[in-house]
Scaffold this active site. Structure first.
Site, PDB file in Angstrom:
ATOM      1  N   ASN A  10      -4.878   1.853  10.425  1.00  0.00           N
ATOM      2  CA  ASN A  10      -5.417   3.115   9.979  1.00  0.00           C
ATOM      3  C   ASN A  10      -6.824   3.196  11.190  1.00  0.00           C
ATOM      4  O   ASN A  10      -7.066   2.944   9.908  1.00  0.00           O
ATOM      5  CB  ASN A  10      -4.762   3.464   8.686  1.00  0.00           C
ATOM      6  CG  ASN A  10      -5.613   4.798   8.814  1.00  0.00           C
ATOM      7  OD1 ASN A  10      -5.571   5.644   9.361  1.00  0.00           O
ATOM      8  ND2 ASN A  10      -5.719   5.285   6.799  1.00  0.00           N
ATOM      9  N   LYS A  12      -8.602   5.575  11.124  1.00  0.00           N
ATOM     10  CA  LYS A  12      -8.751   6.864  10.322  1.00  0.00           C
ATOM     11  C   LYS A  12      -9.940   7.435  11.497  1.00  0.00           C
ATOM     12  O   LYS A  12      -9.653   7.838  12.917  1.00  0.00           O
ATOM     13  CB  LYS A  12      -9.815   6.612   9.362  1.00  0.00           C
ATOM     14  CG  LYS A  12      -8.817   5.574   8.145  1.00  0.00           C
ATOM     15  CD  LYS A  12      -9.650   5.858   7.143  1.00  0.00           C
ATOM     16  CE  LYS A  12      -8.828   4.578   5.999  1.00  0.00           C
ATOM     17  NZ  LYS A  12      -8.951   4.451   4.608  1.00  0.00           N
ATOM     18  N   HIS A  96      -1.439  10.564   4.067  1.00  0.00           N
ATOM     19  CA  HIS A  96      -2.579   9.299   3.078  1.00  0.00           C
ATOM     20  C   HIS A  96      -3.177  10.456   2.151  1.00  0.00           C
ATOM     21  O   HIS A  96      -3.131  11.869   2.130  1.00  0.00           O
ATOM     22  CB  HIS A  96      -3.226   9.295   4.638  1.00  0.00           C
ATOM     23  CG  HIS A  96      -4.286   8.239   4.281  1.00  0.00           C
ATOM     24  ND1 HIS A  96      -5.380   8.168   3.488  1.00  0.00           N
ATOM     25  CD2 HIS A  96      -4.269   6.863   4.873  1.00  0.00           C
ATOM     26  CE1 HIS A  96      -5.873   7.263   3.435  1.00  0.00           C
ATOM     27  NE2 HIS A  96      -4.999   6.441   4.359  1.00  0.00           N
ATOM     28  N   GLU A  98      -6.362  10.597   1.873  1.00  0.00           N
ATOM     29  CA  GLU A  98      -7.421  11.351   1.840  1.00  0.00           C
ATOM     30  C   GLU A  98      -6.905  12.426   2.521  1.00  0.00           C
ATOM     31  O   GLU A  98      -7.744  13.529   2.869  1.00  0.00           O
ATOM     32  CB  GLU A  98      -7.957  10.232   3.341  1.00  0.00           C
ATOM     33  CG  GLU A  98      -8.920   9.715   2.954  1.00  0.00           C
ATOM     34  CD  GLU A  98      -9.089   8.055   3.603  1.00  0.00           C
ATOM     35  OE1 GLU A  98      -8.836   8.231   5.005  1.00  0.00           O
ATOM     36  OE2 GLU A  98      -9.252   7.313   2.783  1.00  0.00           O
ATOM     37  N   GLU A 168      -0.273   2.907  -2.399  1.00  0.00           N
ATOM     38  CA  GLU A 168      -2.132   3.034  -1.774  1.00  0.00           C
ATOM     39  C   GLU A 168      -2.839   3.508  -2.678  1.00  0.00           C
ATOM     40  O   GLU A 168      -2.507   4.716  -3.160  1.00  0.00           O
ATOM     41  CB  GLU A 168      -2.012   3.169  -0.396  1.00  0.00           C
ATOM     42  CG  GLU A 168      -1.640   2.902   1.033  1.00  0.00           C
ATOM     43  CD  GLU A 168      -2.983   3.548   1.888  1.00  0.00           C
ATOM     44  OE1 GLU A 168      -2.857   2.350   2.672  1.00  0.00           O
ATOM     45  OE2 GLU A 168      -2.622   4.210   2.418  1.00  0.00           O
ATOM     46  N   GLY A 174     -10.610   1.915   0.266  1.00  0.00           N
ATOM     47  CA  GLY A 174     -11.753   1.906   1.045  1.00  0.00           C
ATOM     48  C   GLY A 174     -13.571   1.426   0.012  1.00  0.00           C
ATOM     49  O   GLY A 174     -14.700   1.629   0.273  1.00  0.00           O
ATOM     50  N   SER A 214      -7.703  -2.104   0.413  1.00  0.00           N
ATOM     51  CA  SER A 214      -8.691  -3.396   0.724  1.00  0.00           C
ATOM     52  C   SER A 214      -7.812  -4.232   0.633  1.00  0.00           C
ATOM     53  O   SER A 214      -7.936  -5.659   0.030  1.00  0.00           O
ATOM     54  CB  SER A 214      -9.676  -3.197  -0.621  1.00  0.00           C
ATOM     55  OG  SER A 214     -10.269  -2.622  -0.655  1.00  0.00           O
TER      56      SER A 214
HETATM   57  C1  PEP Z   1      -5.771   3.371   4.294  1.00  0.00           C
HETATM   58  O1  PEP Z   1      -6.638   4.027   4.030  1.00  0.00           O
HETATM   59  O2  PEP Z   1      -4.891   3.250   4.278  1.00  0.00           O
HETATM   60  C2  PEP Z   1      -6.515   1.829   3.554  1.00  0.00           C
HETATM   61  C3  PEP Z   1      -5.806   0.932   2.862  1.00  0.00           C
HETATM   62  O3  PEP Z   1      -8.007   1.849   3.360  1.00  0.00           O
HETATM   63  P1  PEP Z   1      -8.600   0.297   3.283  1.00  0.00           P
HETATM   64  O4  PEP Z   1      -7.607  -0.768   4.047  1.00  0.00           O
HETATM   65  O5  PEP Z   1      -9.959  -0.024   3.830  1.00  0.00           O
HETATM   66  O6  PEP Z   1      -9.184   0.275   1.932  1.00  0.00           O
END
Ligand code: PEP
Length: 251
Positions: A10, A12, A96, A98, A168, A174, A214
Site C-alpha cells: 500500500n 499510500k 483502511h 486512515e 491491521e 506506521g 509495521s
Molecule cells: C498500512 O497502512 O496498511 C500499513 C500496514 O502500514 P505500515 O506497514 O507502514 O505499518
C-alpha cells in the site's frame, strides 16, 4: 487447508509518477517472477496507469487504495470501480484505518464499497483493526467483530470468497511497533471464528487474511509463519523494492 501467501504493498499518498515507475520496475525486477506467493502493489490513483504498463505480464497484480460505490455522477473527487477496471486494476483496498480515521469511512460505507467492487469484478482487500485504546480497554474483539460483520453485511458467501481480509491494528500502522506473532495470529483466528458464524467453516478456513502494521523483512518470517497469518498488507516497507522483496521472500 492451504491458503496462498499474499503480500500487497500500500503505497499510500507516496510517489510522483516518475517515482512510481521506478518503484514498480524495482518490484518487478525483484519479485515479478515469484510464483509461490501472490504479490500486488497499490499505488495512488494518479500512477495506476503507468504502473499497469510495468506490471503487465508479470506476477505482480495491480490494486487501488480506495473506490467509490456509486457507478458514476456528481461525486467530485471520487473514482468508480469501472474507472479502475478500465486501467487493468484487479484489487482495491477498502476500509483502511486512515480512511476510517481521517475521511469518515464507516462500516456502512465499507459495506457499500465491498459490494460495488465485487459486482464490478474487483477483489476487495477489506481492512479491519482496533485502536490502542480499544485494545487496552479490552475491546479488540468487539471492534473487529463489528467491522467484519459490517463489511460483509447482507453479502452472499460466494461474494465473500472473493475478498481478502487485512487485520491491521491501528496502533501498529506506521509506528514501527508490530503486533506480536501471537497477537496477530489470535486476531486472525478470531476473524475466522466470526466468518464461520456468519457463513461456514469452509469460507472461514479458505479466506486469505493478511496482517498489516509495521511488517518488514526483519519480522516478516515470524509473522508469516503463524498458522492463520496468510500474508501482509505493507505500508512503509513497500516503498523500497528491496524491503518489499524481503517480505515476499523472507530470508
Ligand atoms: C498500512 O497502512 O496498511 C500499513 C500496514 O502500514 P505500515 O506497514 O507502514 O505499518
Amino acid at each position: 487447508m492451504s491458503r496462498r501467501t499474499f503480500i500487497a504493498g500500500n503505497w499510500k499518498m507516496n510517489t510522483t509518477i516518475d517515482e512510481a515507475v521506478d518503484l514498480a520496475k524495482g518490484v518487478v525486477a525483484a519479485v515479478g517472477s515469484v510464483t509461490d506467493v501472490d504479490v500486488a502493489v497499490c499505488p495512488p490513483y494518479t500512477n495506476l496507469s503507468a504502473v499497469a504498463e510495468i506490471v503487465k505480464d508479470t506476477n505482480v497484480k495491480l490494486g487501488a487504495q480506495d473506490v467509490h460505490w456509486e457507478e458514476k455522477g456528481a461525486y467530485t473527487g471520487k473514482i468508480s470501480c469501472a474507472m479502475l477496471k478500465a486501467l487493468g486494476v484487479e484489487l482495491v483496498i477498502v476500509g483502511h484505518s486512515e480512511q476510517r480515521t481521517y475521511f469518515g469511512e464507516t462500516d456502512e460505507t465499507v459495506n457499500k464499497k465491498v459490494a460495488a467492487a465485487i459486482a464490478a469484478g474487483l477483489g476487495p482487500i477489506v481492512c479491519v483493526g482496533e485502536t490502542l485504546d480499544e485494545r487496552n480497554g479490552g475491546n479488540m474483539e468487539t471492534v473487529v467483530e463489528r467491522q467484519v460483520r459490517g463489511a460483509f453485511a447482507g453479502m452472499a458467501a460466494a461474494d465473500v470468497f472473493k475478498c481478502v481480509v487485512a487485520y491491521e491494528p491501528v496502533w501498529a500502522i506506521g509506528t514501527g511497533v508490530n503486533a506480536t506473532a501471537q497477537q496477530a495470529n489470535d486476531a486472525h483466528i478470531f476473524i475466522r471464528k466470526i466468518l464461520a458464524d456468519m457463513y461456514d467453516d469452509d469460507l472461514a478456513q479458505t479466506i486469505v487474511i493478511q496482517y498489516g502494521g509495521s511488517m518488514k523483512p526483519a519480522n516478516a518470517k515470524e509473522l508469516l509463519g503463524q498458522s492463520d497469518v496468510d500474508g501482509g498488507l505493507i505500508g512503509g516497507a513497500s516503498l523500497k523494492a528491496a524491503d518489499f522483496a524481503g517480505i515476499v521472500t523472507p530470508a
